[in-house]
Motif scaffolding. Sequence first.
Motif, PDB file in Angstrom:
ATOM      1  N   SER A   1       4.040  -0.489 -11.190  1.00  0.00           N
ATOM      2  CA  SER A   1       5.404  -0.658 -10.701  1.00  0.00           C
ATOM      3  C   SER A   1       6.223  -1.494 -11.674  1.00  0.00           C
ATOM      4  O   SER A   1       5.714  -2.417 -12.311  1.00  0.00           O
ATOM      5  CB  SER A   1       5.402  -1.337  -9.328  1.00  0.00           C
ATOM      6  N   GLU A   2       7.501  -1.175 -11.803  1.00  0.00           N
ATOM      7  CA  GLU A   2       8.398  -1.993 -12.623  1.00  0.00           C
ATOM      8  C   GLU A   2       8.739  -3.290 -11.901  1.00  0.00           C
ATOM      9  O   GLU A   2       8.946  -4.326 -12.530  1.00  0.00           O
ATOM     10  CB  GLU A   2       9.676  -1.215 -12.941  1.00  0.00           C
ATOM     11  N   GLU A   3       8.795  -3.242 -10.565  1.00  0.00           N
ATOM     12  CA  GLU A   3       9.154  -4.424  -9.785  1.00  0.00           C
ATOM     13  C   GLU A   3       7.985  -5.403  -9.691  1.00  0.00           C
ATOM     14  O   GLU A   3       6.818  -5.013  -9.718  1.00  0.00           O
ATOM     15  CB  GLU A   3       9.579  -4.036  -8.368  1.00  0.00           C
TER      16      GLU A   3
ATOM     17  N   GLU B   1      -4.099  -1.013  -6.444  1.00  0.00           N
ATOM     18  CA  GLU B   1      -4.471  -2.312  -6.992  1.00  0.00           C
ATOM     19  C   GLU B   1      -3.230  -3.181  -7.170  1.00  0.00           C
ATOM     20  O   GLU B   1      -2.093  -2.707  -7.122  1.00  0.00           O
ATOM     21  CB  GLU B   1      -5.180  -2.160  -8.342  1.00  0.00           C
ATOM     22  N   PHE B   2      -3.480  -4.448  -7.411  1.00  0.00           N
ATOM     23  CA  PHE B   2      -2.397  -5.397  -7.645  1.00  0.00           C
ATOM     24  C   PHE B   2      -2.832  -6.296  -8.792  1.00  0.00           C
ATOM     25  O   PHE B   2      -3.946  -6.824  -8.782  1.00  0.00           O
ATOM     26  CB  PHE B   2      -2.155  -6.228  -6.382  1.00  0.00           C
ATOM     27  N   THR B   3      -1.996  -6.439  -9.820  1.00  0.00           N
ATOM     28  CA  THR B   3      -2.336  -7.279 -10.964  1.00  0.00           C
ATOM     29  C   THR B   3      -1.343  -8.421 -11.047  1.00  0.00           C
ATOM     30  O   THR B   3      -0.152  -8.242 -10.826  1.00  0.00           O
ATOM     31  CB  THR B   3      -2.289  -6.476 -12.275  1.00  0.00           C
ATOM     32  N   GLY B   4      -1.826  -9.613 -11.352  1.00  0.00           N
ATOM     33  CA  GLY B   4      -0.928 -10.755 -11.449  1.00  0.00           C
ATOM     34  C   GLY B   4      -1.653 -12.066 -11.286  1.00  0.00           C
ATOM     35  O   GLY B   4      -2.823 -12.218 -11.639  1.00  0.00           O
ATOM     36  N   GLN B   5      -0.955 -13.057 -10.745  1.00  0.00           N
ATOM     37  CA  GLN B   5      -1.485 -14.398 -10.561  1.00  0.00           C
ATOM     38  C   GLN B   5      -1.626 -14.709  -9.081  1.00  0.00           C
ATOM     39  O   GLN B   5      -0.897 -14.162  -8.245  1.00  0.00           O
ATOM     40  CB  GLN B   5      -0.551 -15.419 -11.214  1.00  0.00           C
TER      41      GLN B   5
ATOM     42  N   LYS C   1      -1.566   2.019  -9.469  1.00  0.00           N
ATOM     43  CA  LYS C   1      -2.299   3.112  -8.802  1.00  0.00           C
ATOM     44  C   LYS C   1      -3.481   3.486  -9.688  1.00  0.00           C
ATOM     45  O   LYS C   1      -3.314   3.862 -10.848  1.00  0.00           O
ATOM     46  CB  LYS C   1      -1.366   4.314  -8.621  1.00  0.00           C
ATOM     47  N   TYR C   2      -4.696   3.369  -9.140  1.00  0.00           N
ATOM     48  CA  TYR C   2      -5.911   3.692  -9.890  1.00  0.00           C
ATOM     49  C   TYR C   2      -6.701   4.706  -9.083  1.00  0.00           C
ATOM     50  O   TYR C   2      -7.442   4.352  -8.175  1.00  0.00           O
ATOM     51  CB  TYR C   2      -6.732   2.430 -10.150  1.00  0.00           C
TER      52      TYR C   2
ATOM     53  N   ILE D   1       0.834  -1.207   0.000  1.00  0.00           N
ATOM     54  CA  ILE D   1       0.000   0.000   0.000  1.00  0.00           C
ATOM     55  C   ILE D   1       0.864   1.251   0.000  1.00  0.00           C
ATOM     56  O   ILE D   1       0.610   2.198  -0.763  1.00  0.00           O
ATOM     57  CB  ILE D   1      -0.961  -0.013   1.208  1.00  0.00           C
ATOM     58  N   ALA D   2       1.898   1.265   0.835  1.00  0.00           N
ATOM     59  CA  ALA D   2       2.781   2.431   0.898  1.00  0.00           C
ATOM     60  C   ALA D   2       3.469   2.660  -0.443  1.00  0.00           C
ATOM     61  O   ALA D   2       3.578   3.801  -0.917  1.00  0.00           O
ATOM     62  CB  ALA D   2       3.818   2.234   1.997  1.00  0.00           C
ATOM     63  N   GLU D   3       3.913   1.586  -1.078  1.00  0.00           N
ATOM     64  CA  GLU D   3       4.559   1.704  -2.385  1.00  0.00           C
ATOM     65  C   GLU D   3       3.563   2.190  -3.435  1.00  0.00           C
ATOM     66  O   GLU D   3       3.878   3.047  -4.263  1.00  0.00           O
ATOM     67  CB  GLU D   3       5.141   0.351  -2.802  1.00  0.00           C
ATOM     68  N   GLY D   4       2.329   1.645  -3.395  1.00  0.00           N
ATOM     69  CA  GLY D   4       1.309   2.039  -4.364  1.00  0.00           C
ATOM     70  C   GLY D   4       0.911   3.489  -4.233  1.00  0.00           C
ATOM     71  O   GLY D   4       0.675   4.172  -5.230  1.00  0.00           O
ATOM     72  N   GLU D   5       0.835   3.988  -3.006  1.00  0.00           N
ATOM     73  CA  GLU D   5       0.444   5.384  -2.788  1.00  0.00           C
ATOM     74  C   GLU D   5       1.501   6.351  -3.310  1.00  0.00           C
ATOM     75  O   GLU D   5       1.191   7.513  -3.583  1.00  0.00           O
ATOM     76  CB  GLU D   5       0.196   5.619  -1.297  1.00  0.00           C
TER      77      GLU D   5
END
Length: 395
Positions: free
Chosen positions: A156-158, A224-228, A218-219, A144-148
């Motif tokens: 994110s690239e990571e 948000e988090f996208t992936g598997q 960031k939306y 959350i802190a990284e997303g904000e």
Amino acid sequence: MKKLFTICAALLAAISMSATVADTLTCEEAVNMTMLLEDKASSTEIYAVVGFVTNTDGTISSGQQTFWMDDQKGTAKVFEAYWANLPQEVVDANLPLNLGDKVVITGNLMRYGSTAEMKNCAVEILERALIEIDTLTATVCEIIAEGESLNDGDVSEEVFDVTDVVVSVSNTNDSYHTQSFYFRCEEDGKTMQPYNISMQTEYCAEGDSVRILGRIKKYGDIVEFTGQGWVTKKGDIVVDTISATVAEAVAAGMLVDNNMTSTDVYVVEGYIDSIASAYSEQYGNMSFYMCDDMAAPTFNFEGYQITVPADQQPQVGDKVIISGKLKHYFKEADEEHPEDLHVIEIVKGDFQYATPAAIVQIDADAQKAAKVILNGQLYIIKGDNTFNAQGALVD
């Protein structure tokens, strides 16, 4: 359905590969040719476009993946491969395309506004990138802190690896075997949304531990988090409910942090004093405000997008019961509305009738109300009477 979709995608890929290719283009050439088309138009001829993958969320869904390409390695979004059909061996091994992979895609050029793309194209991998993308293990609070810290719309690239307990499930899509749900940071109560996660196991439920691997997005104000995702442990949560009047639900909801949701499930009984949004045949839901006394509506408790049977659409004056978690909707004061606004909601909750209006003999037409904001305060006007947001009659 998923299997049928995959078969159709593979068939389309085979057709594309077997069709005559007019020319092989660089990404720059493909963009220039595409921009000569009308908006939302596709080329009549089939082209091959060669380039390096520069941006992708790293997920495979029903044998497909969306990614961006450029003529050189980097992060530039030059030409988009939209829901491209991956080689079957890549799908079977669950090895999605990564940054730096060199590919050739085959299909029709398509213009979508200012975007040049190729939709449902066939993919051939020319070479895998000789780089490794580091995976960073993180907690929900760290995510959350990284997303904000990201700008709106940034990804994110990571690639992050996070495991936590699901606090609620917001959507399940059987066609693509994806789910959207929420994790909560226990330190401050903030939530993040793993969105349209490609579930590699069974679906998750509230209380399950889920591991997700992907990137942060960031939306707006949402992280948000996208992936598997993988369910690592099934939960054993027993949901207890709390019966409450509208006033009690409002009092309990006000104790929940702004724009957060309660952990408890409430069963709230009251009268509908206004329809906020009419019944939607497409989604099978409607929104309405509730109060304990029709003579003193408050408009600070809302049933938001409540699922309602098509033949049981409630009216103003009906006594109903809705159940779900309480959300504290908060809107900060601004120049136009100098006072903070608080509304307690049950979002997408369950519904049942308690007593239809005809039985309690409430005149629905006489109870129609208008909501207005004056000097930053919410007021309800019914006939010649004006009530404040707490239900008190205003002179």
